[in-house]
Design a protein around this motif. Structure first.
Motif, mmCIF file in Angstrom:
data_model
loop_
_atom_site.group_PDB
_atom_site.id
_atom_site.type_symbol
_atom_site.label_atom_id
_atom_site.label_comp_id
_atom_site.label_asym_id
_atom_site.label_seq_id
_atom_site.Cartn_x
_atom_site.Cartn_y
_atom_site.Cartn_z
ATOM 1 N N VAL A 148 42.795 32.665 45.602
ATOM 2 C CA VAL A 148 42.172 32.989 44.313
ATOM 3 C C VAL A 148 41.015 33.961 44.537
ATOM 4 N N ALA A 149 41.105 35.108 43.894
ATOM 5 C CA ALA A 149 40.024 36.096 43.923
ATOM 6 C C ALA A 149 39.329 36.091 42.566
ATOM 7 N N VAL A 150 38.016 35.983 42.584
ATOM 8 C CA VAL A 150 37.230 35.982 41.343
ATOM 9 C C VAL A 150 36.137 37.034 41.450
ATOM 10 N N VAL A 151 36.015 37.835 40.409
ATOM 11 C CA VAL A 151 34.891 38.765 40.258
ATOM 12 C C VAL A 151 34.298 38.476 38.889
ATOM 13 N N ALA A 152 33.034 38.043 38.834
ATOM 14 C CA ALA A 152 32.471 37.612 37.551
ATOM 15 C C ALA A 152 30.956 37.747 37.550
ATOM 16 N N GLY A 153 30.398 37.838 36.342
ATOM 17 C CA GLY A 153 28.953 37.928 36.196
ATOM 18 C C GLY A 153 28.508 37.494 34.815
ATOM 19 N N THR A 154 27.194 37.268 34.675
ATOM 20 C CA THR A 154 26.619 36.856 33.396
ATOM 21 C C THR A 154 25.584 37.873 32.933
ATOM 22 N N GLY A 192 22.586 34.758 30.028
ATOM 23 C CA GLY A 192 23.284 33.744 30.810
ATOM 24 C C GLY A 192 24.705 33.497 30.374
ATOM 25 N N LEU A 193 25.257 34.401 29.555
ATOM 26 C CA LEU A 193 26.643 34.259 29.096
ATOM 27 C C LEU A 193 27.565 35.121 29.960
ATOM 28 N N ILE A 194 28.754 34.630 30.194
ATOM 29 C CA ILE A 194 29.722 35.353 31.028
ATOM 30 C C ILE A 194 30.183 36.603 30.286
ATOM 31 N N ASP A 195 29.887 37.757 30.841
ATOM 32 C CA ASP A 195 30.271 39.007 30.193
ATOM 33 C C ASP A 195 31.286 39.800 31.010
ATOM 34 N N TYR A 196 31.618 39.304 32.211
ATOM 35 C CA TYR A 196 32.599 39.997 33.045
ATOM 36 C C TYR A 196 33.285 38.960 33.921
ATOM 37 N N VAL A 197 34.618 38.892 33.852
ATOM 38 C CA VAL A 197 35.342 37.951 34.704
ATOM 39 C C VAL A 197 36.767 38.445 34.920
ATOM 40 N N LYS A 198 37.172 38.501 36.183
ATOM 41 C CA LYS A 198 38.529 38.865 36.575
ATOM 42 C C LYS A 198 38.993 37.840 37.596
ATOM 43 N N VAL A 199 40.209 37.343 37.408
ATOM 44 C CA VAL A 199 40.756 36.327 38.307
ATOM 45 C C VAL A 199 42.150 36.757 38.755
ATOM 46 N N GLY A 200 42.332 36.916 40.063
ATOM 47 C CA GLY A 200 43.637 37.240 40.629
ATOM 48 C C GLY A 200 44.119 36.088 41.498
ATOM 49 N N ILE A 201 45.406 35.735 41.358
ATOM 50 C CA ILE A 201 45.954 34.575 42.076
ATOM 51 C C ILE A 201 47.230 34.970 42.808
ATOM 52 N N THR A 202 47.325 34.570 44.061
ATOM 53 C CA THR A 202 48.508 34.843 44.879
ATOM 54 C C THR A 202 48.994 33.560 45.532
ATOM 55 N N GLY A 203 50.253 33.561 45.963
ATOM 56 C CA GLY A 203 50.794 32.473 46.763
ATOM 57 C C GLY A 203 51.565 31.406 46.014
#
Length: 285
Positions: free
Chosen positions: A198-204, A208-219
């Motif tokens: 699981v690859a996650v790239v995220a920020g607030t 303090g609210l999540i304004d950027y989130v990307k989730v990549g999943i393999t396998g």
């Protein structure tokens, strides 16, 4: 475990490699590091009549910044990714994933181009790459085009790469400066491949609210995928254990889980949700 008979030729340029593919009448295969291709040749899953070696083409190596994207030559090895200062500064999740691939021999010879373009459902790098909105720069008979990684892989070892074409580089988006990232992997102890990665790239934002989130999943399934349901559930939310746990349950939405002697569908689904939650918490909390 002996491959079928084949010819071997070394290309001295991208144009030469494309020409050799054309001349092979569909019997040619590109070989770079060889760690993805040679094992399936030994099992005779594929029996190319000619191997076209692109490993000595100097234009296919290196890392550079172009605007808000990182361009990485397809022949750049996993070891080079893991230690490249640009990658570690701008897109550290890719370096983190590269450090977890196989063993030192594989990391010294295996390449980002082969790892991503081969279409292996248990490859590591497609997870961070898809989370970084990767595009594949492809050279073929009709010239150069950019193909989005999301949708490029159709199934195990099946891609939409045009015939007589090669991937020459990978283009990856640089996330916002406030975003953090991670790659978490539960690996098969016999092979080192991810049962789930699981690859996650995220920020607030400042509130303090999540304004950027990307989730990549393999396998876990036939293809690496973006967990868009997870992303949609998190955007605009204030991160907490409950919010993340709830969103992580959506990581398996509309995904056909793989099943083998090591892990059943139910086990893969559960561990996918667990690792998605862990990755998100490590970045957002």
């Amino acid at each position: 475990m002996i491959p079928a008979k084949f010819d071997y030729v070394r290309a001295d340029s991208v144009e030469h490699a494309v020409q050799l593919l054309q001349e092979s009448d569909g019997e040619g295969k590109i070989i770079a590091g060889g760690h993805s291709l040679l094992p399936i040749m030994k099992f005779r899953v594929t029996e190319p009549g000619k191997l076209i070696d692109i490993s000595r083409i100097p234009d296919l190596k290196g890392v550079r910044v172009e605007g808000n994207r990182i361009i990485i030559g397809a022949m750049t090895t996993h070891h080079e990714l893991a230690n490249n200062p640009i990658v570690n500064e701008k897109i550290p999740v890719l370096a983190e994933a590269a450090r977890q691939i196989g063993d030192i021999q594989i990391r010294n010879r295996g390449t980002i181009g082969g790892n991503i373009a081969h279409g292996d459902p248990v490859a590591d790098l497609p997870a961070p790459a898809i989370a970084l909105d990767a595009g594949l720069i492809v050279h073929g008979e009709e010239g150069v085009e950019v193909m989005e990684l999301d949708g490029f892989i159709l199934g195990p070892l099946i891609t939409i790469l045009p015939e007589n074409s090669i991937v020459t580089s990978i283009s990856l988006a640089i996330p916002p400066s406030h975003a953090k990232s991670t790659y978490l992997k539960f690996f098969h102890h016999a092979t080192g491949y991810p049962v789930v990665g699981v690859a996650v790239v995220a920020g607030t934002d400042k509130e303090g609210l999540i304004d950027y989130v990307k989730v990549g999943i393999t396998g876990v399934g036939d293809v690496t995928y973006r967990a868009t349901a997870v992303e949609d559930a998190l955007l605009g939310q204030k991160p907490s254990d409950d919010v993340i746990e709830s969103a992580a349950k959506l990581a398996i939405e509309d995904v056909d889980m793989g099943s083998d002697l090591f892990a059943s569908e139910e086990y893969r689904a559960n561990i996918c949700q667990v690792y998605t939650a862990r990755a998100l918490k490590s970045v957002l909390l």
